[in-house]
Design a protein around this motif. Structure first.
Motif, PDB file in Angstrom:
ATOM      1  N   ASP A  55      -1.979  -4.711  -4.972  1.00 53.84           N
ATOM      2  CA  ASP A  55      -1.157  -3.542  -4.678  1.00 53.84           C
ATOM      3  C   ASP A  55      -2.073  -2.333  -4.764  1.00 53.84           C
ATOM      4  O   ASP A  55      -2.855  -2.206  -5.712  1.00 53.84           O
ATOM      5  CB  ASP A  55      -0.011  -3.402  -5.689  1.00 53.84           C
ATOM      6  N   ILE A  56      -1.962  -1.436  -3.795  1.00 54.31           N
ATOM      7  CA  ILE A  56      -2.852  -0.280  -3.736  1.00 54.31           C
ATOM      8  C   ILE A  56      -2.022   0.995  -3.764  1.00 54.31           C
ATOM      9  O   ILE A  56      -1.120   1.192  -2.943  1.00 54.31           O
ATOM     10  CB  ILE A  56      -3.726  -0.331  -2.470  1.00 54.31           C
ATOM     11  N   TYR A  57      -2.325   1.856  -4.743  1.00 47.32           N
ATOM     12  CA  TYR A  57      -1.678   3.172  -4.838  1.00 47.32           C
ATOM     13  C   TYR A  57      -2.726   4.216  -4.477  1.00 47.32           C
ATOM     14  O   TYR A  57      -3.844   4.187  -5.007  1.00 47.32           O
ATOM     15  CB  TYR A  57      -1.132   3.403  -6.248  1.00 47.32           C
ATOM     16  N   VAL A  58      -2.384   5.131  -3.576  1.00 45.53           N
ATOM     17  CA  VAL A  58      -3.365   6.078  -3.039  1.00 45.53           C
ATOM     18  C   VAL A  58      -2.905   7.521  -3.196  1.00 45.53           C
ATOM     19  O   VAL A  58      -1.740   7.835  -2.978  1.00 45.53           O
ATOM     20  CB  VAL A  58      -3.608   5.811  -1.529  1.00 45.53           C
ATOM     21  N   ASN A  59      -3.850   8.383  -3.559  1.00 47.13           N
ATOM     22  CA  ASN A  59      -3.687   9.830  -3.522  1.00 47.13           C
ATOM     23  C   ASN A  59      -4.557  10.340  -2.388  1.00 47.13           C
ATOM     24  O   ASN A  59      -5.780  10.199  -2.441  1.00 47.13           O
ATOM     25  CB  ASN A  59      -4.204  10.431  -4.840  1.00 47.13           C
ATOM     26  N   LEU A  60      -3.969  10.932  -1.348  1.00 50.73           N
ATOM     27  CA  LEU A  60      -4.729  11.403  -0.188  1.00 50.73           C
ATOM     28  C   LEU A  60      -4.546  12.901  -0.007  1.00 50.73           C
ATOM     29  O   LEU A  60      -3.419  13.383  -0.005  1.00 50.73           O
ATOM     30  CB  LEU A  60      -4.227  10.684   1.065  1.00 50.73           C
ATOM     31  N   ARG A  61      -5.644  13.627   0.142  1.00 51.04           N
ATOM     32  CA  ARG A  61      -5.567  15.074   0.366  1.00 51.04           C
ATOM     33  C   ARG A  61      -6.581  15.491   1.410  1.00 51.04           C
ATOM     34  O   ARG A  61      -7.645  14.907   1.504  1.00 51.04           O
ATOM     35  CB  ARG A  61      -5.879  15.854  -0.908  1.00 51.04           C
ATOM     36  N   GLY A  62      -6.245  16.550   2.151  1.00 47.73           N
ATOM     37  CA  GLY A  62      -7.184  17.187   3.065  1.00 47.73           C
ATOM     38  C   GLY A  62      -7.422  16.421   4.357  1.00 47.73           C
ATOM     39  O   GLY A  62      -7.139  15.240   4.461  1.00 47.73           O
ATOM     40  N   GLY A  63      -7.956  17.134   5.340  1.00 48.88           N
ATOM     41  CA  GLY A  63      -8.342  16.508   6.592  1.00 48.88           C
ATOM     42  C   GLY A  63      -7.178  16.140   7.485  1.00 48.88           C
ATOM     43  O   GLY A  63      -6.027  16.423   7.190  1.00 48.88           O
ATOM     44  N   ILE A  70       0.859  -1.188   0.000  1.00 47.80           N
ATOM     45  CA  ILE A  70       0.000   0.000   0.000  1.00 47.80           C
ATOM     46  C   ILE A  70       0.889   1.229   0.000  1.00 47.80           C
ATOM     47  O   ILE A  70       1.691   1.436   0.916  1.00 47.80           O
ATOM     48  CB  ILE A  70      -0.944   0.010   1.219  1.00 47.80           C
ATOM     49  N   THR A  71       0.784   2.046  -1.061  1.00 43.87           N
ATOM     50  CA  THR A  71       1.582   3.264  -1.199  1.00 43.87           C
ATOM     51  C   THR A  71       0.658   4.471  -1.121  1.00 43.87           C
ATOM     52  O   THR A  71      -0.269   4.596  -1.923  1.00 43.87           O
ATOM     53  CB  THR A  71       2.331   3.260  -2.543  1.00 43.87           C
ATOM     54  N   ILE A  72       0.932   5.363  -0.160  1.00 43.28           N
ATOM     55  CA  ILE A  72       0.109   6.558   0.030  1.00 43.28           C
ATOM     56  C   ILE A  72       0.958   7.784  -0.251  1.00 43.28           C
ATOM     57  O   ILE A  72       1.961   7.999   0.419  1.00 43.28           O
ATOM     58  CB  ILE A  72      -0.454   6.617   1.464  1.00 43.28           C
ATOM     59  N   ASN A  73       0.568   8.584  -1.230  1.00 47.27           N
ATOM     60  CA  ASN A  73       1.318   9.785  -1.623  1.00 47.27           C
ATOM     61  C   ASN A  73       2.811   9.473  -1.789  1.00 47.27           C
ATOM     62  O   ASN A  73       3.672  10.167  -1.247  1.00 47.27           O
ATOM     63  CB  ASN A  73       1.124  10.916  -0.611  1.00 47.27           C
ATOM     64  N   LYS A  74       3.122   8.396  -2.502  1.00 46.37           N
ATOM     65  CA  LYS A  74       4.486   7.945  -2.808  1.00 46.37           C
ATOM     66  C   LYS A  74       5.276   7.515  -1.571  1.00 46.37           C
ATOM     67  O   LYS A  74       6.487   7.431  -1.604  1.00 46.37           O
ATOM     68  CB  LYS A  74       5.258   9.017  -3.579  1.00 46.37           C
ATOM     69  N   ARG A  75       4.572   7.258  -0.451  1.00 45.79           N
ATOM     70  CA  ARG A  75       5.218   6.755   0.764  1.00 45.79           C
ATOM     71  C   ARG A  75       4.543   5.468   1.202  1.00 45.79           C
ATOM     72  O   ARG A  75       3.358   5.260   0.936  1.00 45.79           O
ATOM     73  CB  ARG A  75       5.111   7.801   1.881  1.00 45.79           C
ATOM     74  N   ASP A  76       5.272   4.621   1.888  1.00 42.93           N
ATOM     75  CA  ASP A  76       4.719   3.361   2.383  1.00 42.93           C
ATOM     76  C   ASP A  76       3.700   3.643   3.491  1.00 42.93           C
ATOM     77  O   ASP A  76       3.802   4.648   4.191  1.00 42.93           O
ATOM     78  CB  ASP A  76       5.864   2.482   2.914  1.00 42.93           C
ATOM     79  N   ILE A  77       2.735   2.730   3.650  1.00 41.17           N
ATOM     80  CA  ILE A  77       1.680   2.927   4.665  1.00 41.17           C
ATOM     81  C   ILE A  77       2.259   3.081   6.071  1.00 41.17           C
ATOM     82  O   ILE A  77       1.785   3.899   6.855  1.00 41.17           O
ATOM     83  CB  ILE A  77       0.631   1.787   4.625  1.00 41.17           C
ATOM     84  N   ALA A  78       3.304   2.319   6.398  1.00 39.27           N
ATOM     85  CA  ALA A  78       3.906   2.393   7.736  1.00 39.27           C
ATOM     86  C   ALA A  78       4.557   3.750   7.986  1.00 39.27           C
ATOM     87  O   ALA A  78       4.602   4.235   9.119  1.00 39.27           O
ATOM     88  CB  ALA A  78       4.935   1.285   7.902  1.00 39.27           C
ATOM     89  N   GLU A  79       5.040   4.373   6.921  1.00 44.03           N
ATOM     90  CA  GLU A  79       5.655   5.692   7.038  1.00 44.03           C
ATOM     91  C   GLU A  79       4.577   6.781   7.114  1.00 44.03           C
ATOM     92  O   GLU A  79       4.700   7.740   7.865  1.00 44.03           O
ATOM     93  CB  GLU A  79       6.549   5.917   5.811  1.00 44.03           C
ATOM     94  N   TYR A  80       3.497   6.626   6.321  1.00 46.00           N
ATOM     95  CA  TYR A  80       2.446   7.646   6.260  1.00 46.00           C
ATOM     96  C   TYR A  80       1.566   7.615   7.509  1.00 46.00           C
ATOM     97  O   TYR A  80       1.228   8.652   8.072  1.00 46.00           O
ATOM     98  CB  TYR A  80       1.594   7.450   4.998  1.00 46.00           C
TER      99      TYR A  80
END
Length: 128
Positions: free
Chosen positions: A60-68, A26-36
């Motif tokens: 495999d999950i690629y995520v764009n997260l914004r706001g909140g 799982i990649t969130i905003n180009k970072r690993d989930i454990a880091e994000y």
């Protein structure tokens, strides 16, 4: 299988998710989930829909997260992943709905009213 995308929202957080076959990364905003999300509780919240349908290491999950804030973001991401899993396999919808992962939580911050310090709080009143 090509990538499936879905959208999840919670408060002012918006999660755009791209799910493809893979090993469970799982990649969130180009970072690993454990880091994000350093908190294991938030990581658990994000993985809940995957655990429900036993698909933790299938995609495999690629995520764009914004706001909140981080809690709203994790819950928006949970909704987005659940929606993407239903797009992939419609039979999973019943199990995900039973757990409450398919419902958009519509609660948002109430706006501040004029003549008041906050949304519902009034200025102190005294007759004298």
């Amino acid at each position: 299988m090509e990538r499936v995308n879905a959208l999840g929202r919670r408060k002012s957080a918006v999660a755009r998710v791209y799910v493809g076959e893979g090993t469970g990364k799982i990649t969130i905003n180009k970072r690993d989930i454990a880091e994000y999300f350093p908190s294991p509780i938030l990581q658990y919240v994000v993985r809940q829909p995957l655990n429900t349908v036993d698909a933790v290491e299938k995609y495999d999950i690629y995520v764009n997260l914004r706001g909140g804030g981080f809690t709203g973001q994790s819950q928006a991401l949970r909704l987005a992943i659940a929606r993407a899993l239903v797009k992939i396999n419609a039979d999973d919808k019943k199990a995900l709905r039973a757990e409450g992962f398919m419902t958009r939580d519509s609660r948002v911050v109430e706006r501040k009213k004029p003549g008041q310090p906050k949304a519902r709080r009034r200025f102190q009143f005294s007759k004298r």
